[in-house]
Design a protein around this motif. Structure first.
Motif, mmCIF file in Angstrom:
data_model
loop_
_atom_site.group_PDB
_atom_site.id
_atom_site.type_symbol
_atom_site.label_atom_id
_atom_site.label_comp_id
_atom_site.label_asym_id
_atom_site.label_seq_id
_atom_site.Cartn_x
_atom_site.Cartn_y
_atom_site.Cartn_z
ATOM 1 N N PHE A 132 0.810 -1.210 0.000
ATOM 2 C CA PHE A 132 0.000 0.000 0.000
ATOM 3 C C PHE A 132 0.847 1.266 0.000
ATOM 4 O O PHE A 132 0.453 2.272 -0.596
ATOM 5 C CB PHE A 132 -0.975 -0.039 1.177
ATOM 6 C CG PHE A 132 -1.891 -1.230 1.103
ATOM 7 C CD1 PHE A 132 -2.814 -1.355 0.092
ATOM 8 C CD2 PHE A 132 -1.780 -2.258 2.030
ATOM 9 C CE1 PHE A 132 -3.641 -2.463 -0.001
ATOM 10 C CE2 PHE A 132 -2.598 -3.372 1.959
ATOM 11 C CZ PHE A 132 -3.525 -3.475 0.936
ATOM 12 N N THR A 133 1.998 1.216 0.619
ATOM 13 C CA THR A 133 2.906 2.362 0.543
ATOM 14 C C THR A 133 3.407 2.529 -0.888
ATOM 15 O O THR A 133 3.466 3.648 -1.408
ATOM 16 C CB THR A 133 4.086 2.179 1.505
ATOM 17 O OG1 THR A 133 3.581 2.048 2.847
ATOM 18 C CG2 THR A 133 5.031 3.361 1.447
ATOM 19 N N THR A 137 2.954 5.663 -4.020
ATOM 20 C CA THR A 137 3.996 6.186 -4.904
ATOM 21 C C THR A 137 3.553 6.122 -6.351
ATOM 22 O O THR A 137 3.741 7.087 -7.120
ATOM 23 C CB THR A 137 5.299 5.385 -4.713
ATOM 24 O OG1 THR A 137 5.731 5.531 -3.353
ATOM 25 C CG2 THR A 137 6.383 5.882 -5.650
ATOM 26 N N TRP A 138 2.954 5.008 -6.755
ATOM 27 C CA TRP A 138 2.498 4.888 -8.142
ATOM 28 C C TRP A 138 1.351 5.845 -8.433
ATOM 29 O O TRP A 138 1.264 6.408 -9.533
ATOM 30 C CB TRP A 138 2.090 3.451 -8.438
ATOM 31 C CG TRP A 138 3.261 2.515 -8.473
ATOM 32 C CD1 TRP A 138 3.602 1.566 -7.569
ATOM 33 C CD2 TRP A 138 4.295 2.499 -9.478
ATOM 34 N NE1 TRP A 138 4.766 0.945 -7.940
ATOM 35 C CE2 TRP A 138 5.205 1.488 -9.095
ATOM 36 C CE3 TRP A 138 4.524 3.220 -10.647
ATOM 37 C CZ2 TRP A 138 6.340 1.183 -9.858
ATOM 38 C CZ3 TRP A 138 5.652 2.921 -11.399
ATOM 39 C CH2 TRP A 138 6.539 1.921 -11.013
ATOM 40 N N ALA A 152 -6.092 7.432 -10.495
ATOM 41 C CA ALA A 152 -5.011 7.707 -9.546
ATOM 42 C C ALA A 152 -5.580 7.972 -8.157
ATOM 43 O O ALA A 152 -5.026 7.524 -7.141
ATOM 44 C CB ALA A 152 -4.189 8.902 -10.018
ATOM 45 N N TYR A 153 -6.695 8.690 -8.085
ATOM 46 C CA TYR A 153 -7.310 8.963 -6.795
ATOM 47 C C TYR A 153 -7.959 7.708 -6.216
ATOM 48 O O TYR A 153 -8.028 7.542 -4.989
ATOM 49 C CB TYR A 153 -8.315 10.099 -6.920
ATOM 50 C CG TYR A 153 -7.644 11.430 -7.168
ATOM 51 C CD1 TYR A 153 -7.034 12.130 -6.127
ATOM 52 C CD2 TYR A 153 -7.583 11.976 -8.450
ATOM 53 C CE1 TYR A 153 -6.395 13.337 -6.346
ATOM 54 C CE2 TYR A 153 -6.937 13.185 -8.685
ATOM 55 C CZ TYR A 153 -6.348 13.862 -7.627
ATOM 56 O OH TYR A 153 -5.706 15.058 -7.847
ATOM 57 N N GLY A 154 -8.421 6.800 -7.091
ATOM 58 C CA GLY A 154 -8.933 5.532 -6.596
ATOM 59 C C GLY A 154 -7.836 4.701 -5.957
ATOM 60 O O GLY A 154 -8.015 4.134 -4.866
ATOM 61 N N ILE A 155 -6.693 4.622 -6.627
ATOM 62 C CA ILE A 155 -5.551 3.897 -6.061
ATOM 63 C C ILE A 155 -5.135 4.539 -4.745
ATOM 64 O O ILE A 155 -4.875 3.852 -3.744
ATOM 65 C CB ILE A 155 -4.383 3.883 -7.059
ATOM 66 C CG1 ILE A 155 -4.761 3.069 -8.305
ATOM 67 C CG2 ILE A 155 -3.113 3.332 -6.418
ATOM 68 C CD1 ILE A 155 -3.807 3.247 -9.468
ATOM 69 N N ARG A 156 -5.080 5.845 -4.746
ATOM 70 C CA ARG A 156 -4.678 6.566 -3.535
ATOM 71 C C ARG A 156 -5.672 6.320 -2.395
ATOM 72 O O ARG A 156 -5.270 6.082 -1.247
ATOM 73 C CB ARG A 156 -4.572 8.056 -3.858
ATOM 74 C CG ARG A 156 -4.003 8.888 -2.736
ATOM 75 C CD ARG A 156 -3.646 10.298 -3.193
ATOM 76 N NE ARG A 156 -3.107 11.045 -2.067
ATOM 77 C CZ ARG A 156 -1.881 10.921 -1.596
ATOM 78 N NH1 ARG A 156 -1.057 10.052 -2.155
ATOM 79 N NH2 ARG A 156 -1.459 11.622 -0.570
ATOM 80 N N THR A 157 -6.946 6.356 -2.690
ATOM 81 C CA THR A 157 -7.964 6.105 -1.671
ATOM 82 C C THR A 157 -7.798 4.725 -1.054
ATOM 83 O O THR A 157 -7.781 4.574 0.174
ATOM 84 C CB THR A 157 -9.366 6.232 -2.287
ATOM 85 O OG1 THR A 157 -9.559 7.566 -2.768
ATOM 86 C CG2 THR A 157 -10.442 5.910 -1.266
ATOM 87 N N ASP A 158 -7.673 3.720 -1.919
ATOM 88 C CA ASP A 158 -7.569 2.347 -1.416
ATOM 89 C C ASP A 158 -6.333 2.167 -0.538
ATOM 90 O O ASP A 158 -6.383 1.531 0.515
ATOM 91 C CB ASP A 158 -7.515 1.361 -2.582
ATOM 92 C CG ASP A 158 -8.793 1.362 -3.400
ATOM 93 O OD1 ASP A 158 -9.834 1.723 -2.850
ATOM 94 O OD2 ASP A 158 -8.730 1.012 -4.584
ATOM 95 N N ALA A 159 -5.214 2.728 -0.986
ATOM 96 C CA ALA A 159 -3.983 2.588 -0.217
ATOM 97 C C ALA A 159 -4.097 3.275 1.140
ATOM 98 O O ALA A 159 -3.687 2.720 2.174
ATOM 99 C CB ALA A 159 -2.811 3.155 -1.016
ATOM 100 N N LEU A 160 -4.662 4.459 1.154
ATOM 101 C CA LEU A 160 -4.794 5.194 2.412
ATOM 102 C C LEU A 160 -5.735 4.472 3.378
ATOM 103 O O LEU A 160 -5.476 4.424 4.587
ATOM 104 C CB LEU A 160 -5.296 6.613 2.134
ATOM 105 C CG LEU A 160 -4.273 7.539 1.452
ATOM 106 C CD1 LEU A 160 -4.958 8.792 0.912
ATOM 107 C CD2 LEU A 160 -3.149 7.918 2.423
ATOM 108 N N VAL A 161 -6.818 3.915 2.863
ATOM 109 C CA VAL A 161 -7.715 3.132 3.719
ATOM 110 C C VAL A 161 -6.969 1.969 4.349
ATOM 111 O O VAL A 161 -7.074 1.705 5.551
ATOM 112 C CB VAL A 161 -8.924 2.621 2.906
ATOM 113 C CG1 VAL A 161 -9.676 1.531 3.676
ATOM 114 C CG2 VAL A 161 -9.879 3.763 2.589
ATOM 115 N N GLU A 162 -6.177 1.274 3.541
ATOM 116 C CA GLU A 162 -5.476 0.092 4.038
ATOM 117 C C GLU A 162 -4.274 0.430 4.908
ATOM 118 O O GLU A 162 -3.673 -0.459 5.516
ATOM 119 C CB GLU A 162 -5.059 -0.792 2.873
ATOM 120 C CG GLU A 162 -6.222 -1.503 2.231
ATOM 121 C CD GLU A 162 -7.065 -2.238 3.270
ATOM 122 O OE1 GLU A 162 -6.490 -3.030 4.047
ATOM 123 O OE2 GLU A 162 -8.281 -2.009 3.323
#
Length: 447
Positions: A132-133, A137-138, A152-162
């Motif tokens: 998730f970190t 970055t990606w 990109a915001y979807g990826i960012r959202t998922d990573a931040l949630v996790e």
């Protein structure tokens, strides 16, 4: 704690969603695998020109390979093949294919470091592998290329949630919704609202996701099935069954809907019928969440030997996932805390998982592992942390009740138990038995 404005202000979300569909939606999800009969899954986004992948992932892989043979150095073809591999993994559970996806995606980026579809695919791959970190970055690299790319915001959202960074996730998600209000963004809104205890808002958002997906597509099936999950979590079993059956009319072998229907049967006390429905699904698609559910159903029927067979398979599958590069510390810790015999091992795993991913559910896993090791005061601390957003999950309150009872606080235990039973007395076959047993015990001790 109240839900962030970005998630509660209905006016910020258009009432009628567009029909855009990104084909490989929510690849990594089934984190959020263990919890969400994911769980889970709730992750990564892809590009609109790959819609056909959702309908037939093996055919999409073959088509992308043919295209690549004609143009072996075409980053578009490489990115499309990577996306197709990711979708096939999501549908088959074959973690060994991650290497295929990574190879072609990284080759695309070697040819064009700013290729937006390849960057989005690489972010999706990071999510799928629970890096998730790295996914953050990606997502940042993709935003540097195209600051208006909703994926990109979807990826960012998922990573931040996790990573347990929920307020930051809400900010990223609102930007995604503003850019592209569709099935992917609405389904993420649903999950964040669920985490913040807004059950009505979560259901509304997921229904919007269904409405914005093309009927019969993978996105439509996935979101409709999650409407069923949300209805089931609210004790609306008839509505949940209707949603699952609607999905199954379009795709009779759709595993998430079949598993959801099995849970409805289990909640009605029809464990044998649930086993008959779920066993072929778990044999065909041995994902941990299906194996755990099947094991619990066997245990509820008193068939401990078959239950243990399923639990042993869970460990094998997770070992295979780890060998393929997936970080499964939290998933294994959650499983061992609930079903393992080695309480010390469960605690070690839970501590490591929480250090890496301090989410609500990592806190709950750590609380339960501490409870199993007799460290009740510490367990209570992490149980409170797990409930800090007001998430309406009966399992969180069951654990809180057991911990309070172990500390001799019968009144507090009854309050937590009442909350769990109000939310859902049948969250899973095992939890249902635990709730009933604790209820009997606390009432027997009641002065």
């Amino acid at each position: 704690m109240t839900t962030p404005t970005a998630l509660t202000t209905r006016q910020r979300l258009p009432r009628k969603a567009t029909l855009w569909l990104l084909a490989a939606m929510l690849i990594a999800g089934a984190t959020l695998i263990y919890r969400s009969l994911s769980t889970a899954s709730r992750s990564a986004t892809m590009t609109s020109h790959t819609t056909a992948i959702a309908a037939n992932a093996p055919a999409a892989v073959e088509q992308a390979q043919v295209r690549l043979q004609r143009a072996p150095d075409d980053p578009d073809a490489l990115a499309q093949l990577g996306i197709a591999w990711l979708q096939q993994i999501r549908l088959t559970g074959d973690a060994s294919l991650y290497a295929n996806a990574q190879r072609v995606i990284e080759r695309a980026l070697a040819l064009d470091a700013h290729h937006s579809d390849a960057l989005a695919a690489r972010g999706a791959l990071a999510l799928a592998l629970h890096d998730f970190t790295g996914a953050l970055t990606w997502a940042d690299r993709l935003l540097a290329v195209n600051p208006y790319r909703a994926a990109a915001y979807g990826i960012r959202t998922d990573a931040l949630v996790e990573l347990g960074r929920y307020d930051a996730a809400a900010t990223a998600l609102q930007r995604m919704v503003d850019l592209r209000p569709d099935a992917e963004s609405y389904s993420r809104v649903s999950y964040l609202r669920e985490l913040y205890g807004d059950s009505d808002g979560a259901l509304t958002a997921m229904q919007m996701a269904v409405s914005s997906a093309v009927p019969g597509t993978e996105a439509w099936l996935w979101t409709l099935t999650h409407v069923g999950h949300l209805q089931r979590s609210r004790q609306r079993l008839a509505e949940a069954e209707a949603a699952y059956r609607q999905a199954l009319t379009q795709k009779p072998d759709y595993a998430p809907a079949l598993a959801g229907l099995a849970q409805v049967l289990a909640a009605r006390g029809e464990e044998r019928q649930a086993i008959d429905l779920l066993a072929p699904v778990a044999a065909r698609l041995p994902l941990p969440e299906y194996l755990v559910l099947l094991g619990e159903l066997y245990a509820a029927q008193g068939d401990d030997a078959r239950a243990q067979q399923q639990y042993d398979l869970v460990r094998v599958v997770q070992q295979l996932n780890a060998a393929a590069g997936m970080a499964v510390d939290l998933e294994l810790a959650t499983f061992e805390a609930a079903h393992g015999e080695d309480a010390a091992l469960a605690l070690t795993q839970a501590q490591a998982a929480y250090a890496a991913r301090p989410t609500l559910y990592a806190a709950d896993t750590l609380a339960w592992a501490l409870y199993r090791n007799g460290r009740y005061n510490e367990a209570q601390h992490y149980s409170e942390e797990a409930r800090r957003l007001g998430t309406r999950d009966a399992l969180l309150y069951l654990h809180a009740a057991e911990i309070a009872a172990a500390l001799g606080d019968d009144a507090g235990a009854r309050a937590m138990l009442d909350q769990a039973l109000t939310i859902n007395p049948h969250p899973s076959p095992l939890a249902s038995l635990q709730l009933a047993a604790l209820n009997r015990r606390l009432h027997a001790n009641k002065p």
